[in-house]
Design an enzyme around this catalytic site. Structure first.
Site, PDB file in Angstrom:
ATOM      1  N   LYS A 111      66.803  36.452   4.093  1.00 19.09           N
ATOM      2  CA  LYS A 111      65.664  36.595   4.998  1.00 19.09           C
ATOM      3  C   LYS A 111      65.747  35.692   6.222  1.00 19.09           C
ATOM      4  O   LYS A 111      66.406  36.020   7.193  1.00 19.09           O
ATOM      5  CB  LYS A 111      64.353  36.399   4.234  1.00 19.09           C
TER       6      LYS A 111
ATOM      7  N   ASP B 196      66.234  30.699  -6.385  1.00 19.65           N
ATOM      8  CA  ASP B 196      66.196  31.876  -5.520  1.00 19.65           C
ATOM      9  C   ASP B 196      65.351  31.502  -4.310  1.00 19.65           C
ATOM     10  O   ASP B 196      64.120  31.504  -4.358  1.00 19.65           O
ATOM     11  CB  ASP B 196      65.580  33.059  -6.272  1.00 19.65           C
TER      12      ASP B 196
ATOM     13  N   TYR C 105      60.486  37.397  -8.560  1.00 25.68           N
ATOM     14  CA  TYR C 105      61.255  38.584  -8.174  1.00 25.68           C
ATOM     15  C   TYR C 105      62.636  38.166  -7.688  1.00 25.68           C
ATOM     16  O   TYR C 105      62.760  37.304  -6.813  1.00 25.68           O
ATOM     17  CB  TYR C 105      60.524  39.332  -7.058  1.00 25.68           C
TER      18      TYR C 105
END
Length: 429
Positions: free
Chosen positions: A267, A239, A150
């Protein structure tokens, strides 16, 4: 803990809030996955350390950790102090300020590929910036991504996120936005070797597939991807929105010893504040430095988020030798406990773990590779996480659990007890 099997939590205030919220707020939430929680999407009142307290006064040991950002737990003193000091200076949105340079310096000190950095607010934005830099640096347009990885919800990469569907992951996506994307099975070095060529601008992947279900890369896979992208002059993008500052101080690239050209961070770097970054080697980042890539954003590098990120990274830097082994050991113990209890109860339940992240699966007794995801029962996992919630734990409804530096040995002991009770309750259904 207020929540026990004998005194099950009530959710009347959460239900009342939901009835109110759905009147004008789409689905009563601000992010679609939050609607999945049973028995009701729980409305939170406050948090401290690793304990969440909802609007009904129920306490939970938190394993959502804000979907991953709260690497230091809720309200870590050093981050709170930094934010208060920054607020006293005024918000100063859209200004140049000394914090930006300091955060970029910290990234260079901690992330192996991080020579030059640039800041945005979300992981989705950072992915788009990284792809744009790669295309500008190479003069090419085609991208390789991997199934079940994702990379945010923009049309250009929001595909092939679920088993059996290589197409769009949402209604309303522009099907032409992915005309230059090639999809390959994550972990399959042979398939990747057959697909890669010098026609591509970039390869983007999760070095450890946490989002898909906590899968470590197969032996030699990342090394093969690194070798072949280098041979073909293709930009390799990790990522690390999830894995950055979570798996190790230097993220997945430190843990697995493979260094990409560009990395997307998010994050955990912000300790709960919205901030993300693209960082990479000077040669590739030159496309941004020299102005050929346009990079705009009112909230890019905003002082509040940057101050939180500085405090967070400095704290992790100071304590890395103790924090990461402890978090990883706690996560490994939880995974082992889930698997042992599931086996003892003869349940089709298992757990994977990479670093400080755990994924619980239902409908299967082993989840060895991403290709096995089709066998998992996504409906039953929500029912299992409901049982855990009723016993004082707060995982994500889809079964993902994040550890933090604030989880103590005592928290883990309570967690083991609650896991056992939750699994027994699930078995009795």
């Amino acid at each position: 803990m207020q929540t026990t099997q004998r005194d099950m939590p009530a959710f009347s205030n959460s239900r009342q809030y939901r009835d109110f919220a759905v009147r004008h707020l789409a689905n009563g939430v601000s992010s679609t996955p939050r609607t999945a929680q049973l028995p009701v999407p729980v409305a939170m009142d406050h948090a401290r350390g690793v304990v969440l307290t909802d609007v009904d006064g129920n306490d939970y040991i938190d394993y959502t950790m804000g979907y991953g950002p709260l690497i230091l737990g809720h309200n870590p003193p050093e981050v709170v102090a930094a934010l208060k000091a920054e607020i006293d200076k005024g918000f100063r949105t859209a200004s140049v300020h000394p914090g930006e340079g300091r955060l970029a310096e910290l990234i260079a000190e901690t992330v192996p590929c991080g020579e030059i950095s640039s800041f945005v607010s979300t992981g989705t934005e950072a992915v788009q910036l990284a792809l744009r830099i790669a295309r500008a640096a190479t003069g090419r347009t085609r991208i390789i991504k991997f199934r079940a990885n994702y990379h945010g919800w923009f049309d250009s990469v929001h595909i092939a996120n679920a088993p059996g569907n290589d197409g769009p992951s949402s209604g309303g996506q522009d099907p032409k936005a992915v005309e230059n994307i090639t999809v390959v099975d994550w972990g399959d070095a042979a398939a990747f070797a057959a697909a890669i060529s010098s026609d591509y601008a970039a390869v983007i992947l999760e070095a450890a597939a946490i989002n898909a279900g906590c899968f470590a890369p197969p032996e030699g896979f990342l090394e093969s991807v690194r070798d072949l992208t280098s041979r073909h002059g293709v930009v390799l993008i990790f990522d690390e929105v999830i894995t950055g500052y979570r798996l190790a101080l230097g993220g997945a690239q430190e843990m697995f010893g493979v260094v990409p050209d560009l990395t997307v961070l998010g994050k955990a770097i912000g300790a709960g504040m919205p901030v993300s970054a693209v960082t990479g080697n000077r040669a590739v980042m030159e496309a941004l430095v020299n102005g050929s890539v346009m990079h705009r954003g009112t909230f890019n590098g905003n002082p509040l988020s940057v101050s939180a990120a500085i405090a967070c990274v400095e704290s992790l830097q100071r304590g890395a030798a103790e924090i990461y082994p402890r978090m990883n050991a706690h996560a490994a113990a939880i995974q082992a406990h889930i698997n042992a209890e599931a086996a003892a109860l003869d349940l089709d339940v298992c757990a994977n773990q990479v670093g400080s992240a755990i994924q619980i699966f239902t409908g299967v007794r082993q989840m060895a590779r991403i290709g096995d995801l089709a066998g998992a029962d996504r409906g039953k996992i929500v029912k299992l996480t409901e049982k855990l919630l009723l016993n004082g734990l707060m995982p994500l409804p889809r079964g993902l659990m994040y550890l933090s530096a604030a989880h103590t040995d005592a928290d883990i002991e309570k967690t083991m007890h609650a896991l056992s009770k939750g699994l027994h309750a699930y078995a009795a259904v």
